[in-house]
Scaffold this motif. Structure first.
Motif: not given
Ligand code: 1QQ
Length: 393
Positions: A47, A107-109, A130-133, A181, A233, A257-258
């Protein structure tokens, strides 16, 4: 061992001196350093890689346009790996050693919930790309994002699935329970399903490190769903999709999204065909800047730009435009680094930006305000050797 420095050590020393000279005091600076903290190693690199690709295109694009009133930006990449500690370390290095004006990432929440507070305490702006949480911009005054929250993006994929198959009644939901996330995204999916009058017939849990999903996939299929939704993911999510197909599931599958990366195609191959994924970017988005981005991206990587690349480009753009505004008011080269960081954070939040992901701005707490959302469906070659995201909304 000889004490005589090798060419490599001389070069390395020279390089680090240049970077320090550029960044310690912007008076002598020839470049303005912006930190990029994405996963370049581990499973999460599937990702993070697309984010790095988009940021590199932005660096070239904006420097070709004159950078910050004539001074180029310089992106400094620090690998976060896939864990929280790696993201914290990358942030600390960017803040204290590389002396960046601001950071893009991680990259990750899951990593952001640990790393963002580090930047916030140091008063260094962060733009998450790219954090969407839920809860990311709320972490602190210095944390903003250009990645729209899952609560806005994810429901579009369920509506698109219903449009393709109006007979969907029963939904099986799968999620990675060790990722912040994915725990939030599955709640959003489950609420959307219920709000649309559908039934969640089973909820199956797994870990992002799992590779064998036989028992969860069998349980899911036994509940006879008309739709399956996977929040995981790229590696685990892709493997789960493949195993669901191998076990004979024929209905529609939505990925969260993952799974929103072309790297997922290498994991589920022919079984990725038909997978529906909501998008916060479309390569077909109108406008000059998206055309320029898309052309440069295609020329460099020979594929259409994916969402994570467009969001990373956008994050760089936000910094560049805010720095340009700041520099017009007071020459950045006359300011100390803490003052640049503080003023940059304020300027960023106040701006409006015409970007590849459309016109965006921020709420006072740093949440993105974005207008256009899309849905894509993966189309694979029969032999699974290649595939692409086709936009269906
Ligand atoms: C998050 C995400 C990831 C799946 C993006 C790579 O949306 O962690 O918030």
């Amino acid at each position: 061992m000889s004490k005589t420095p090798t060419f490599k050590t001389i070069l390395f020393t020279a390089l680090s001196i240049t970077i320090t000279a550029c960044t310690n005091s912007t008076k002598t600076s020839q470049t303005i350093p912006i930190g990029i903290a994405f996963a370049q190693t581990s499973n999460v690199a599937l990702l993070g890689q697309e984010g790095s690709n988009g940021a590199k295109i932005a660096e070239k694009y904006f420097n070709d346009q004159g950078g910050i009133n004539g001074t180029p930006i310089k992106l400094i990449f620090q690998d976060t790996g896939g864990e929280e500690q790696g993201a914290i370390n990358a942030f600390q290095t960017l803040i204290n050693k590389d002396k960046v004006v601001g950071i893009i990432g991680p990259t990750l929440s899951q990593q952001g919930f640990s790393a963002h507070p580090v930047a916030d305490r140091a008063k260094v702006p962060v733009v998450a790309a790219s954090n969407t949480a839920k809860g990311i911009p709320e972490i602190g005054d210095y944390v903003a994002r250009v990645s729209s929250p899952a609560s806005i993006v994810a429901p579009n994929s369920v509506k698109a699935a219903l449009k393709q198959n109006p007979n969907i009644k029963k939904v099986a939901v799968f999620y990675a329970q060790n990722d912040a996330f994915n725990k939030i995204e599955t709640e959003i999916f489950q609420k959307t399903v219920k709000d649309l009058g559908l039934e969640v017939v089973t909820v199956q849990k797994f870990q992002t490190t799992d590779t064998d999903f036989q028992s969860q996939a069998t349980n899911g299929i036994n509940a006879k769903p008309d739709l399956i939704i996977v929040s995981g993911l790229a590696a685990d999510g892709g493997n789960l999709v493949r195993q669901l197909r191998e076990l004979g599931y024929k209905g529609l599958i939505i990925g969260g999204n993952g799974l929103n990366s072309s790297n997922v195609l290498k994991v589920c191959k022919a079984s990725c065909d038909g997978l529906i994924i909501a998008q916060a970017y479309s390569p077909q988005h109108p406008g000059k800047i998206n055309k320029a981005f898309r052309d440069m991206y295609f020329q460099q990587y020979k594929v259409e730009p994916p969402q994570f690349s467009a969001q990373a480009f956008t994050a760089v753009q936000v910094y560049v435009e805010a720095l340009n505004e700041l520099d017009k008011k007071t020459k950045i080269s006359t300011l100390q680094l803490p003052k640049i960081r503080e003023d940059l954070n304020k300027q960023m939040l106040a701006g409006k930006y015409d970007t590849p992901i459309g016109e965006i701005s921020f709420t006072p707490i740093g949440e993105i305000v974005q207008k256009d959302f899309y849905v894509a469906q993966i189309k694979m070659e029969k032999d699974g050797s290649a595939g692409k995201f086709e936009f269906i909304k």
